[in-house]
Design an enzyme around this catalytic site. Sequence first.
Site, mmCIF file in Angstrom:
data_model
loop_
_atom_site.group_PDB
_atom_site.id
_atom_site.type_symbol
_atom_site.label_atom_id
_atom_site.label_comp_id
_atom_site.label_asym_id
_atom_site.label_seq_id
_atom_site.Cartn_x
_atom_site.Cartn_y
_atom_site.Cartn_z
ATOM 1 N N GLU A 1 0.830 -1.205 0.000
ATOM 2 C CA GLU A 1 0.000 0.000 0.000
ATOM 3 C C GLU A 1 0.871 1.265 0.000
ATOM 4 O OE1 GLU A 1 -3.427 2.262 2.701
ATOM 5 O OE2 GLU A 1 -2.911 0.178 3.121
ATOM 6 N N LYS B 1 -2.424 -1.993 -3.338
ATOM 7 C CA LYS B 1 -3.492 -1.194 -2.743
ATOM 8 C C LYS B 1 -3.106 0.283 -2.885
ATOM 9 C CE LYS B 1 -6.257 -0.376 1.411
ATOM 10 N NZ LYS B 1 -6.684 -0.871 2.734
#
Length: 369
Positions: free
Chosen positions: A205, A247
């Site tokens: 992420e 992500k």
Amino acid sequence: MLNLYVVILFNLKRAACIPIPQKEVPIFMKSKELSNTINALFAADKGLLAMDESLATCNKRFEEAGIPQTIEYRRAYREMIVTTPGLGKCISGAILFDETIYQSTKEGVLFIDVLKKAGIVPGIKVDEGTTDLAGFPGEKITMGLDGLKERLAKYYELGARFAKWRAVINISTVLPSRGCIEANMHALARYAALCQEAGIVPIVEPEVLMDGPHDLKRCFDVTAKVQRTLFEQLYLQNVNIKYVILKPNMILPGLSNPKPASIDKVAEATVNCLLQSVPAIVPGVAFLSGGQSAELATAHLNAMHVKFKGKLPWALTFSFARAIQQPALEIWKGKDENVAAAQKMLYHRASLDNAARRGEYKPEMEKVF
């Protein structure tokens, strides 16, 4: 025979597509298990629920909602979420926090077992938050690599089959620096390598934050640079990106920018950024919602599927936290008598995100609840 794939390398002067050989899967990697987990996470039109807020973040949201900031109220809140009827119809995986993975319902059933019974793959946040990056004022580095190998082994034994590590990148007229980007992307790559060794699918992420007055183009340029650096580092650290989930943030103007971008413009910029930066061999992308409202996050995801359905090499889904949970939290308010209504709202929001993943979301669907 080595398979070839394209990793886009970035330097400060130019971007170039360079063919780099994908290395053989290391013998220690549990490739079949990793593949099965990814297939389960991207099944049908489902998405991920990020219920991994840190203690500080969860307590802050409780304070804003007038809820006592205690471990029992946090446990009751998570129980309300994981026992939502029909949740497994909308959610394929749930990211837990270290406190949550050990918690149980009032009847003594571990949350992780409740999720499994609902057909939801349990995951775990393993980073330990951010701290100031020495030598780089205004920038952060994510902590948590020390002892991570042992923690991953423990989480695997508990039943977690995927993990998440968040890096945060600030935008200003001079930020982010190259040093900050490379330090954070290297840490993400080291985390991902340790996950794959443990039989756990890594979610990487790299979040470019929405804070600031920057415009859509500035967000695009910084996000592309960050994502290209990430995949370069993943390759250098022997991470097999066939078993990695990205992500990312969506491409949005900063929160204090006076000119909002249209839903279609955000969708187009977000997908074009991915096309320039993310290798086709990556199995899937699960967007964070960041500072967006629940309605906007859903609308943006929907527009991506309407405009690009069938044209993308990777699956696009959601990994929302606030955009699914916040409306339910505001109904629950820590009261047992509000649980059923809060769960109904939680399921409603998740089902709207399912519709968005199919490109079938309509704003009028918001009024059904």
